[in-house]
Structures are given as structure tokens and as C-alpha cells.
Design a protein around this motif. Structure first.
Motif, PDB file in Angstrom:
ATOM      1  N   GLU A 252       0.847  -1.179   0.000  1.00  0.00           N
ATOM      2  CA  GLU A 252       0.000   0.000   0.000  1.00  0.00           C
ATOM      3  C   GLU A 252       0.885   1.232   0.000  1.00  0.00           C
ATOM      4  O   GLU A 252       2.025   1.192   0.446  1.00  0.00           O
ATOM      5  CB  GLU A 252      -0.918   0.023   1.230  1.00  0.00           C
ATOM      6  N   LEU A 253       0.370   2.339  -0.522  1.00  0.00           N
ATOM      7  CA  LEU A 253       1.117   3.583  -0.578  1.00  0.00           C
ATOM      8  C   LEU A 253       0.430   4.579   0.338  1.00  0.00           C
ATOM      9  O   LEU A 253      -0.669   5.038   0.062  1.00  0.00           O
ATOM     10  CB  LEU A 253       1.159   4.112  -2.024  1.00  0.00           C
ATOM     11  N   ARG A 254       1.103   4.885   1.452  1.00  0.00           N
ATOM     12  CA  ARG A 254       0.531   5.822   2.404  1.00  0.00           C
ATOM     13  C   ARG A 254       1.549   6.901   2.725  1.00  0.00           C
ATOM     14  O   ARG A 254       2.751   6.680   2.664  1.00  0.00           O
ATOM     15  CB  ARG A 254       0.132   5.114   3.706  1.00  0.00           C
ATOM     16  N   SER A 255       1.071   8.073   3.102  1.00  0.00           N
ATOM     17  CA  SER A 255       1.977   9.129   3.509  1.00  0.00           C
ATOM     18  C   SER A 255       2.565   8.785   4.868  1.00  0.00           C
ATOM     19  O   SER A 255       2.074   7.923   5.596  1.00  0.00           O
ATOM     20  CB  SER A 255       1.222  10.463   3.590  1.00  0.00           C
ATOM     21  N   PHE A 256       3.633   9.488   5.229  1.00  0.00           N
ATOM     22  CA  PHE A 256       4.257   9.295   6.524  1.00  0.00           C
ATOM     23  C   PHE A 256       3.241   9.543   7.639  1.00  0.00           C
ATOM     24  O   PHE A 256       3.167   8.777   8.614  1.00  0.00           O
ATOM     25  CB  PHE A 256       5.447  10.248   6.668  1.00  0.00           C
ATOM     26  N   ALA A 257       2.454  10.603   7.506  1.00  0.00           N
ATOM     27  CA  ALA A 257       1.474  10.936   8.545  1.00  0.00           C
ATOM     28  C   ALA A 257       0.419   9.847   8.693  1.00  0.00           C
ATOM     29  O   ALA A 257       0.033   9.485   9.810  1.00  0.00           O
ATOM     30  CB  ALA A 257       0.809  12.277   8.234  1.00  0.00           C
ATOM     31  N   GLN A 258      -0.049   9.301   7.569  1.00  0.00           N
ATOM     32  CA  GLN A 258      -1.040   8.229   7.631  1.00  0.00           C
ATOM     33  C   GLN A 258      -0.465   6.994   8.306  1.00  0.00           C
ATOM     34  O   GLN A 258      -1.126   6.350   9.124  1.00  0.00           O
ATOM     35  CB  GLN A 258      -1.519   7.887   6.223  1.00  0.00           C
ATOM     36  N   TRP A 259       0.767   6.655   7.949  1.00  0.00           N
ATOM     37  CA  TRP A 259       1.422   5.501   8.565  1.00  0.00           C
ATOM     38  C   TRP A 259       1.582   5.717  10.069  1.00  0.00           C
ATOM     39  O   TRP A 259       1.316   4.820  10.870  1.00  0.00           O
ATOM     40  CB  TRP A 259       2.792   5.263   7.922  1.00  0.00           C
ATOM     41  N   ALA A 260       2.013   6.919  10.476  1.00  0.00           N
ATOM     42  CA  ALA A 260       2.227   7.208  11.893  1.00  0.00           C
ATOM     43  C   ALA A 260       0.926   7.088  12.678  1.00  0.00           C
ATOM     44  O   ALA A 260       0.882   6.460  13.742  1.00  0.00           O
ATOM     45  CB  ALA A 260       2.812   8.611  12.055  1.00  0.00           C
ATOM     46  N   ARG A 261      -0.149   7.670  12.148  1.00  0.00           N
ATOM     47  CA  ARG A 261      -1.429   7.627  12.863  1.00  0.00           C
ATOM     48  C   ARG A 261      -1.959   6.208  12.968  1.00  0.00           C
ATOM     49  O   ARG A 261      -2.598   5.855  13.958  1.00  0.00           O
ATOM     50  CB  ARG A 261      -2.454   8.513  12.156  1.00  0.00           C
TER      51      ARG A 261
ATOM     52  N   ASP B 234       5.139  25.278   6.438  1.00  0.00           N
ATOM     53  CA  ASP B 234       6.392  24.556   6.677  1.00  0.00           C
ATOM     54  C   ASP B 234       6.211  23.366   7.611  1.00  0.00           C
ATOM     55  O   ASP B 234       6.983  22.401   7.545  1.00  0.00           O
ATOM     56  CB  ASP B 234       7.455  25.500   7.256  1.00  0.00           C
ATOM     57  N   ASP B 235       5.203  23.443   8.493  1.00  0.00           N
ATOM     58  CA  ASP B 235       4.974  22.334   9.429  1.00  0.00           C
ATOM     59  C   ASP B 235       3.812  21.454   8.982  1.00  0.00           C
ATOM     60  O   ASP B 235       3.171  20.784   9.804  1.00  0.00           O
ATOM     61  CB  ASP B 235       4.714  22.858  10.840  1.00  0.00           C
ATOM     62  N   CYS B 236       3.547  21.426   7.677  1.00  0.00           N
ATOM     63  CA  CYS B 236       2.457  20.611   7.128  1.00  0.00           C
ATOM     64  C   CYS B 236       2.615  19.162   7.578  1.00  0.00           C
ATOM     65  O   CYS B 236       3.670  18.551   7.389  1.00  0.00           O
ATOM     66  CB  CYS B 236       2.465  20.694   5.611  1.00  0.00           C
ATOM     67  N   GLU B 237       1.568  18.605   8.161  1.00  0.00           N
ATOM     68  CA  GLU B 237       1.634  17.247   8.696  1.00  0.00           C
ATOM     69  C   GLU B 237       1.641  16.206   7.594  1.00  0.00           C
ATOM     70  O   GLU B 237       2.399  15.240   7.638  1.00  0.00           O
ATOM     71  CB  GLU B 237       0.450  17.007   9.631  1.00  0.00           C
ATOM     72  N   SER B 238       0.801  16.368   6.584  1.00  0.00           N
ATOM     73  CA  SER B 238       0.714  15.396   5.490  1.00  0.00           C
ATOM     74  C   SER B 238       0.705  16.130   4.160  1.00  0.00           C
ATOM     75  O   SER B 238      -0.307  16.718   3.772  1.00  0.00           O
ATOM     76  CB  SER B 238      -0.535  14.526   5.617  1.00  0.00           C
ATOM     77  N   VAL B 239       1.830  16.108   3.459  1.00  0.00           N
ATOM     78  CA  VAL B 239       1.912  16.744   2.153  1.00  0.00           C
ATOM     79  C   VAL B 239       0.980  16.033   1.171  1.00  0.00           C
ATOM     80  O   VAL B 239       0.277  16.678   0.385  1.00  0.00           O
ATOM     81  CB  VAL B 239       3.364  16.708   1.638  1.00  0.00           C
ATOM     82  N   THR B 240       0.966  14.715   1.228  1.00  0.00           N
ATOM     83  CA  THR B 240       0.122  13.931   0.324  1.00  0.00           C
ATOM     84  C   THR B 240      -1.344  14.338   0.438  1.00  0.00           C
ATOM     85  O   THR B 240      -2.011  14.621  -0.553  1.00  0.00           O
ATOM     86  CB  THR B 240       0.262  12.429   0.626  1.00  0.00           C
ATOM     87  N   GLN B 241      -1.863  14.375   1.667  1.00  0.00           N
ATOM     88  CA  GLN B 241      -3.262  14.718   1.886  1.00  0.00           C
ATOM     89  C   GLN B 241      -3.532  16.181   1.545  1.00  0.00           C
ATOM     90  O   GLN B 241      -4.561  16.514   0.952  1.00  0.00           O
ATOM     91  CB  GLN B 241      -3.654  14.439   3.339  1.00  0.00           C
TER      92      GLN B 241
END
Length: 250
Positions: free
Chosen positions: A78-87, A155-162
Motif C-alpha cells: 500500500e502507498l501511504r503518507s508518513f502521517a497516515q502511517w504514523a497515525r 512549513d509544518d504541514c503534517e501530510s503533504v500527500t493529503q
């Protein structure tokens, strides 16, 4: 509203991370845990399924679930953003942009992003954190057609992908990953709080849209012990290939 099996998965995940159930240890039986949490075995098995998908526990018929890892894994199926994986692992993601600049694409960058050498690209150096601790340093090169949208993100965007999806409808749907190990350079050591020369897990990735148009190419370096990647294969489907290493600067 959080469902009961998700709450149980969170509790077990925290217990594993805190060492209550160390790697290699067996979890209590289904009947014991069902009684402890006041739920049916069906609900408990849903919680187990979540932890198994994250690579934290394993199961074998007739035996108790065993703890396989203390850190949730990111699967390449699966392809998930870092933020999605962390949550998904009950962690709090964070991060900030350390530097940002536009520049002409090198031959290598142009080849990866299907551009002409000299076309403008956007370079972003970003540190990522889990629960406030630095775990990942990203060196990302975005195709020029995405630059303006990326630069508008905080600059502190949590999820660039989303955020890119919400802002401009950009969907990153395919990724190619290459894993190897590198020694931490000066910038790596400073930002990840490790010694210079320490081993880092590097993931070089290129992400494309559903139409196959490259969006970004990135050199991601993980601090040791912070992430586990899994690859699931079989005789019918084998996504894993071995390639000879290429010479790149650290």
C-alpha cells in the motif's frame, strides 16, 4: 466515533511499545483478553487483525499471538503518507521544512521525473518526527508543475500527500522504492541526532499520479530503530527484486 476494537488495538499497541509485551512474548489468550476488555472474541479478533496488518503480532493455528515487533511496519503493498502511517500506529506525526529552493533539473532528476534537463524543479529538505522525536530526513525533488502548490503548504504541514489532494486534487497513487543502507553525513547526523557515520536506512522513491506522471523523487533517510518495512510475496506474485547498487553521494 472510535469503535471498540480500535480502542483495544490502541491499548495493546501501547503496551507493546512500552515493553509490557516484549518482542517474542506471547499475548494472553483470547478468552483472557476478551474478559479483561469486556468484549466478544469477534471484537478482539478485529483488534488482532489490525495489529497483524501493522506487523506487530503474528499468529499460528492453535497457538497464542506472538509479538513480532515493537514498531508498526509500513507495507509496500500500500502507498501511504508518513502521517497516515504514523497515525495508524497510534503515533503523533510532525515535521518542518528545513530548506526550499527551485533549481534546474539535473540529468538524473530529469530522467526520474520525465523532464528535460534544465527544466525547473523544487528541492525540499524536510525533517519528520514521531511523538516529537526526529526519525526521518527527506530530500525531495518535485516536478516543476507541482512547485507552486507545494510552496503554498505551511512549513509544518503534517501530510503533504493529503494536503496536495485537498488543495489541488493531486493524487499520488503509485510508488517505486529502492532500499539500502548509508552512513549518516553531516546534515543527517545533525538533524536526526545521531553520530556522523551512523548507519541509516535509506529509501529512494519516485511517486506518480494515476496516469503515471511523476510527481516527486525523494531520498528518505530513517534513524535506526524507528521504522520497519515489510514485503509480502508468494510464488504467484513477487514484488521484490534485487538490483546492483549504484554509486551515489552520502
Amino acid at each position: 466515533m472510535t469503535r471498540r476494537h480500535e480502542e483495544i488495538a490502541d491499548e495493546l499497541r501501547r503496551a507493546i511499545a512500552d515493553g509490557g509485551y516484549p518482542v517474542g512474548a506471547a499475548l494472553p489468550s483470547e478468552s483472557e483478553l476478551a474478559a479483561t476488555h469486556g468484549v466478544s472474541r469477534g471484537t478482539l479478533r478485529q483488534a488482532f487483525g489490525t495489529l497483524q496488518a501493522e506487523g506487530l503480532i503474528g499468529s499460528r493455528q492453535g497457538a497464542r499471538r506472538v509479538v513480532l515487533a515493537a514498531t508498526p511496519s509500513q507495507s509496500f503493498t500500500e502507498l501511504r503518507s508518513f502521517a497516515q502511517w504514523a497515525r495508524s500506529g497510534g503515533r503523533t506525526p510532525g515535521g518542518r521544512v528545513l530548506s526550499s529552493h527551485r533549481a534546474p533539473a539535473t540529468e538524473a532528476e530529469a530522467a526520474q521525473l520525465q523532464l528535460t534537463p534544465g527544466d525547473e524543479v523544487l528541492h525540499i529538505l524536510r525533517i519528520r518526527t514521531l511523538d516529537g522525536e526526529p526519525v526521518l530526513l527527506e530530500r525531495t525533488v518535485y516536478a516543476g508543475w507541482t512547485a507552486e502548490a507545494v510552496e503554498r503548504l505551511p512549513d509544518d504541514c503534517e501530510s503533504v500527500t493529503q494536503s496536495l489532494y485537498e488543495a489541488v486534487g493531486l493524487v499520488m497513487s503509485h510508488g517505486e522504492h529502492h532500499l539500502d543502507a548509508v552512513a549518516a553525513g553531516t546534515v543527517d547526523a545533525r538533524e536526526l541526532a545521531v553520530r556522523r557515520g551512523s548507519p541509516l536506512l535509506r529509501v529512494r522513491r519516485t511517486t506518480t499520479t494515476t496516469e503515471g506522471r511523476p510527481v516527486e523523487t525523494s531520498d528518505d533517510r530513517y534513524r535506526p530503530g524507528t521504522v520497519v518495512f515489510t514485503v509480502r510475496n508468494s510464488v504467484q506474485a513477487n514484488p521484490l527484486a534485487r538490483t546492483a547498487p549504484t554509486r551515489t553521494s552520502p
